[in-house]
Design a protein around this motif. Structure first.
Motif, mmCIF file in Angstrom:
data_model
loop_
_atom_site.group_PDB
_atom_site.id
_atom_site.type_symbol
_atom_site.label_atom_id
_atom_site.label_comp_id
_atom_site.label_asym_id
_atom_site.label_seq_id
_atom_site.Cartn_x
_atom_site.Cartn_y
_atom_site.Cartn_z
ATOM 1 N N LEU A 34 0.846 -1.148 -0.139
ATOM 2 C CA LEU A 34 0.217 0.114 -0.249
ATOM 3 C C LEU A 34 1.058 1.594 0.085
ATOM 4 O O LEU A 34 1.942 1.073 0.738
ATOM 5 C CB LEU A 34 -1.380 0.229 1.419
ATOM 6 C CG LEU A 34 -2.136 1.092 1.331
ATOM 7 C CD1 LEU A 34 -3.200 0.786 1.967
ATOM 8 C CD2 LEU A 34 -1.394 2.247 2.600
ATOM 9 N N LEU A 35 0.803 1.871 -0.486
ATOM 10 C CA LEU A 35 0.960 3.624 -1.412
ATOM 11 C C LEU A 35 0.250 4.216 -0.101
ATOM 12 O O LEU A 35 -0.969 5.031 -0.591
ATOM 13 C CB LEU A 35 1.656 4.023 -2.217
ATOM 14 C CG LEU A 35 1.783 5.365 -2.929
ATOM 15 C CD1 LEU A 35 3.179 5.672 -1.925
ATOM 16 C CD2 LEU A 35 2.209 5.701 -4.215
ATOM 17 N N ASP A 36 0.690 5.441 0.750
ATOM 18 C CA ASP A 36 0.212 6.672 0.813
ATOM 19 C C ASP A 36 0.761 7.698 1.099
ATOM 20 O O ASP A 36 2.066 7.861 0.895
ATOM 21 C CB ASP A 36 0.191 5.844 3.356
ATOM 22 C CG ASP A 36 -0.366 7.220 4.183
ATOM 23 O OD1 ASP A 36 -1.284 8.208 3.842
ATOM 24 O OD2 ASP A 36 -0.169 7.557 5.396
ATOM 25 N N VAL A 37 0.125 8.201 -0.359
ATOM 26 C CA VAL A 37 0.524 8.976 -0.237
ATOM 27 C C VAL A 37 0.148 10.787 -0.033
ATOM 28 O O VAL A 37 -0.797 11.301 -0.129
ATOM 29 C CB VAL A 37 0.609 9.598 -2.254
ATOM 30 C CG1 VAL A 37 -1.297 9.577 -2.789
ATOM 31 C CG2 VAL A 37 0.919 10.276 -2.975
ATOM 32 N N GLY A 38 0.584 11.269 0.225
ATOM 33 C CA GLY A 38 1.056 12.814 0.827
ATOM 34 C C GLY A 38 0.240 12.340 2.842
ATOM 35 O O GLY A 38 -0.797 12.383 3.556
ATOM 36 N N THR A 56 4.303 2.260 2.130
ATOM 37 C CA THR A 56 5.268 2.575 1.674
ATOM 38 C C THR A 56 4.187 4.092 1.795
ATOM 39 O O THR A 56 4.148 4.273 1.187
ATOM 40 C CB THR A 56 5.669 2.203 0.765
ATOM 41 O OG1 THR A 56 5.956 1.685 0.527
ATOM 42 C CG2 THR A 56 6.993 3.813 -0.693
ATOM 43 N N ALA A 57 4.813 5.471 2.735
ATOM 44 C CA ALA A 57 4.325 6.130 3.056
ATOM 45 C C ALA A 57 5.670 7.925 2.580
ATOM 46 O O ALA A 57 6.306 7.419 2.597
ATOM 47 C CB ALA A 57 4.234 6.950 4.546
ATOM 48 N N VAL A 58 4.669 8.818 1.427
ATOM 49 C CA VAL A 58 5.240 9.812 0.633
ATOM 50 C C VAL A 58 4.894 11.335 1.499
ATOM 51 O O VAL A 58 3.637 11.491 1.197
ATOM 52 C CB VAL A 58 5.350 9.308 -0.619
ATOM 53 C CG1 VAL A 58 5.588 10.814 -1.661
ATOM 54 C CG2 VAL A 58 5.621 7.820 -1.275
ATOM 55 N N ASP A 59 5.786 11.576 1.576
ATOM 56 C CA ASP A 59 5.357 12.879 1.425
ATOM 57 C C ASP A 59 5.965 14.611 1.350
ATOM 58 O O ASP A 59 7.653 14.124 1.197
ATOM 59 C CB ASP A 59 4.832 13.269 3.278
ATOM 60 C CG ASP A 59 4.134 14.840 3.593
ATOM 61 O OD1 ASP A 59 3.069 14.264 3.623
ATOM 62 O OD2 ASP A 59 4.501 15.528 3.031
ATOM 63 N N SER A 60 5.921 14.849 0.949
ATOM 64 C CA SER A 60 7.470 16.613 0.581
ATOM 65 C C SER A 60 8.297 17.410 1.890
ATOM 66 O O SER A 60 8.520 17.587 1.590
ATOM 67 C CB SER A 60 6.463 17.741 -0.737
ATOM 68 O OG SER A 60 5.210 17.762 0.353
ATOM 69 N N PHE A 92 2.409 -1.185 -6.772
ATOM 70 C CA PHE A 92 1.838 -1.193 -5.288
ATOM 71 C C PHE A 92 0.057 -1.944 -5.557
ATOM 72 O O PHE A 92 -0.188 -1.434 -6.972
ATOM 73 C CB PHE A 92 1.457 0.236 -4.680
ATOM 74 C CG PHE A 92 2.528 0.946 -4.509
ATOM 75 C CD1 PHE A 92 3.045 0.713 -2.879
ATOM 76 C CD2 PHE A 92 3.538 1.751 -5.009
ATOM 77 C CE1 PHE A 92 4.038 1.065 -2.766
ATOM 78 C CE2 PHE A 92 4.216 2.438 -4.628
ATOM 79 C CZ PHE A 92 4.998 2.341 -3.315
ATOM 80 N N ASP A 93 -0.186 -2.366 -4.510
ATOM 81 C CA ASP A 93 -1.737 -3.166 -4.968
ATOM 82 C C ASP A 93 -2.444 -1.936 -4.174
ATOM 83 O O ASP A 93 -3.928 -1.840 -4.680
ATOM 84 C CB ASP A 93 -1.873 -4.248 -3.676
ATOM 85 C CG ASP A 93 -1.063 -5.480 -4.059
ATOM 86 O OD1 ASP A 93 -0.886 -5.826 -5.295
ATOM 87 O OD2 ASP A 93 0.261 -5.719 -2.990
ATOM 88 N N ARG A 119 -0.834 -1.675 -9.794
ATOM 89 C CA ARG A 119 -0.798 -3.346 -10.306
ATOM 90 C C ARG A 119 -2.120 -3.074 -10.724
ATOM 91 O O ARG A 119 -2.868 -1.942 -11.093
ATOM 92 C CB ARG A 119 -0.447 -4.000 -10.009
ATOM 93 C CG ARG A 119 -1.702 -4.355 -8.801
ATOM 94 C CD ARG A 119 -1.530 -5.316 -7.761
ATOM 95 N NE ARG A 119 -2.261 -6.114 -7.212
ATOM 96 C CZ ARG A 119 -3.713 -5.996 -7.135
ATOM 97 N NH1 ARG A 119 -4.275 -6.424 -8.858
ATOM 98 N NH2 ARG A 119 -5.051 -6.357 -6.436
ATOM 99 N N PRO A 120 -2.441 -3.814 -12.374
ATOM 100 C CA PRO A 120 -3.430 -3.573 -13.060
ATOM 101 C C PRO A 120 -4.608 -5.014 -12.244
ATOM 102 O O PRO A 120 -4.547 -6.009 -11.088
ATOM 103 C CB PRO A 120 -3.466 -4.882 -14.440
ATOM 104 C CG PRO A 120 -1.915 -4.465 -14.370
ATOM 105 C CD PRO A 120 -1.237 -4.054 -13.535
ATOM 106 N N GLY A 121 -5.850 -4.164 -11.996
ATOM 107 C CA GLY A 121 -6.448 -4.475 -10.708
ATOM 108 C C GLY A 121 -6.174 -3.851 -9.891
ATOM 109 O O GLY A 121 -7.296 -3.825 -7.833
ATOM 110 N N GLY A 122 -5.277 -3.288 -9.205
ATOM 111 C CA GLY A 122 -4.778 -2.000 -8.209
ATOM 112 C C GLY A 122 -6.122 -1.434 -7.881
ATOM 113 O O GLY A 122 -6.858 -0.703 -8.686
ATOM 114 N N THR A 123 -5.908 -0.988 -6.239
ATOM 115 C CA THR A 123 -7.083 0.137 -6.169
ATOM 116 C C THR A 123 -6.545 1.277 -5.598
ATOM 117 O O THR A 123 -5.289 1.584 -4.943
ATOM 118 C CB THR A 123 -8.344 -0.466 -4.837
ATOM 119 O OG1 THR A 123 -7.500 -0.843 -3.930
ATOM 120 C CG2 THR A 123 -8.541 -1.825 -5.488
#
Length: 248
Positions: A34-38, A56-60, A92-93, A119-123
């Motif tokens: 899972l990608l937590d963006v922002g 995976t957590a991403v922020d600026s 990412f899923d 990925r294809p089918g990812g949400t």
């Protein structure tokens, strides 16, 4: 950079209400990556880790990321910002973004990038505020105006996409399937004096200007805020967010 501690006490608490809705696709699909963006200070990251996801957590903002790293050492943390992410295609899923899409300057490019890393089918699940039902922050704008202080709020580029039909069309245009947007309403129950402190101390482009005013002007704005916030002290500020979901 923001005041991460103030953000965590204030806006992170406010935004935490939507986390369960945002992670529903990940729960249903048992998404592993899972990608937590922002990610901010990590309300989504914490909940996703509790589900057993590899987050995976991403922020600026490096200050936000430092606080998050102390709290969640098992998350992978990267400094980055939409519309450019340092990840391979289809890695990412599930992608979740809690109140981040409304801050990007190029929403179509951001959606293209989020689709690339799924990925294809990812949400995909994203949230943003319904600006005309966001009393918890509009009370500050009204207080500044009532105090007589000149105020030119920053432009909102996302307003070109922020209704359900417009954002649904944007998702479909980016290549997503099963796009849908729903409204989530609640009352943000908070001590109004503490809410003033946390919002002003966060800084940022919208209300950071309050803290730079002369003391007598700050007192005037705060008095107007107290007057305008008083009706919400018992039951909380009514707020509304939109929640979008889609499949790659």
């Amino acid at each position: 950079m923001t005041n991460a501690e103030a953000y965590d006490r204030g806006f992170a608490h406010l935004s935490s209400h939507t986390v369960g809705h945002l992670l529903a696709p990940a729960r249903q699909s048992r998404a592993r990556r899972l990608l937590d963006v922002g990610c901010g200070t990590g309300v989504v990251t914490a909940a996703a880790l509790a589900l057993g996801a590899e987050v995976t957590a991403v922020d600026s903002d490096p200050v936000m990321l430092e606080l998050l790293a102390r709290r969640h050492p098992y998350a992978t943390i990267r400094r980055a910002a939409l519309p450019e992410l340092p990840f391979e295609d289809r890695g990412f899923d599930c992608v979740a973004g809690n109140f981040v899409i409304n801050h990007v300057t190029d929403a179509p490019a951001a959606l293209g990038e989020l689709r690339r890393v799924l990925r294809p089918g990812g949400t995909l699940a994203l949230s943003w505020w319904k600006s005309d039902e966001m009393t918890a922050t509009s009370v500050f704008t009204e207080a500044i105006a009532a105090s007589g202080v000149p105020y030119d709020p920053p432009a909102r580029p996302f307003s070109a996409h922020d209704t359900p039909p417009l954002f649904t069309a944007l998702l479909k245009g980016a290549g997503f399937r099963e796009a849908a947007v729903e409204a989530v309403r609640w009352r943000h129950q908070v001590d109004v004096a503490a809410w003033w402190t946390d919002v002003v101390e966060v800084g940022g482009p919208r209300f950071g200007m309050i803290g730079f005013q002369p003391p007598e002007v700050v007192r005037r704005i705060r008095a107007e805020y107290a007057r305008l916030a008083a009706p919400y002290e018992r039951d909380g500020f009514p707020v509304c967010a939109y929640l979008a979901r889609a499949v790659r």
